[in-house]
Design a protein around this motif. Structure first.
Motif, PDB file in Angstrom:
ATOM      1  N   CYS A 178      -2.227  -7.054   2.967  1.00 43.85           N
ATOM      2  CA  CYS A 178      -1.268  -5.945   2.870  1.00 43.85           C
ATOM      3  C   CYS A 178       0.039  -6.334   3.548  1.00 43.85           C
ATOM      4  O   CYS A 178       0.068  -6.651   4.731  1.00 43.85           O
TER       5      CYS A 178
ATOM      6  N   LEU B 180      -8.734  -0.609   3.793  1.00 42.56           N
ATOM      7  CA  LEU B 180      -7.999  -1.530   4.650  1.00 42.56           C
ATOM      8  C   LEU B 180      -8.917  -2.383   5.512  1.00 42.56           C
ATOM      9  O   LEU B 180      -8.584  -3.528   5.823  1.00 42.56           O
TER      10      LEU B 180
ATOM     11  N   LEU C  70       0.841  -1.192   0.000  1.00 45.13           N
ATOM     12  CA  LEU C  70       0.000   0.000   0.000  1.00 45.13           C
ATOM     13  C   LEU C  70       0.876   1.242   0.000  1.00 45.13           C
ATOM     14  O   LEU C  70       1.817   1.350   0.797  1.00 45.13           O
TER      15      LEU C  70
END
Length: 119
Positions: A62, A55, A37
C-alpha cells in the motif's frame, strides 16, 4: 491499482472517477502489486474491520490511503480511518474527502497515484 472499501457507495463512486484499475477489497484478497487504498470511515473515526483484516495481509504494498468521511462529525473524527491507517501501518495519508469529494480531490488523488503508485 486502487483497492477500495465502500459501504454507502461514496467510495465506489470516487474510485470510478480515477484513471486506474479499481478492485473492491475483501478479507481474503491478496494483492501482488502496489496499490492506493480508498476507504470509508466507520463509527466515530474508526477503520472498518474488513479494511484492517485486508491491510494485515497487504499493507506492505500500500503506497497511500485516501479516506472518505463526513465533515459534519467534526475535525477530530472526520476521515479518522485515514489518520489511523497512516499511523498504524506507516502509510502516507493522501487526502480526506468529504463524502464523495470534489473534482479538486480527484485531481490530487490522481496526481499521487500517477507519481507514487503507478510510477
Amino acid at each position: 491499482m486502487i483497492a477500495y472499501a465502500s459501504r454507502t457507495g461514496n467510495v465506489r463512486f470516487i474510485a470510478t472517477k480515477l484513471k486506474a484499475e479499481p478492485i473492491e477489497i475483501s478479507e481474503e484478497l491478496m494483492l501482488n502489486k502496489p496499490f492506493l487504498l480508498i476507504t470509508y470511515t466507520d463509527g466515530l473515526g474508526d477503520i472498518p474491520a474488513k479494511v484492517v483484516r485486508f491491510l494485515d495481509q497487504n499493507a506492505k504494498l500500500c503506497k497511500g490511503v485516501v479516506a472518505s468521511g463526513n465533515s459534519n462529525f467534526g475535525h477530530t473524527i472526520f476521515g479518522g480511518a485515514g489518520d489511523k491507517i497512516a499511523t498504524m501501518y506507516h502509510i502516507p495519508l493522501v487526502r480526506k474527502l468529504d463524502l464523495r469529494g470534489y473534482q479538486a480531490d480527484y485531481e490530487a488523488v490522481q496526481e499521487f497515484y500517477e507519481t507514487r503508485v503507478k510510477g
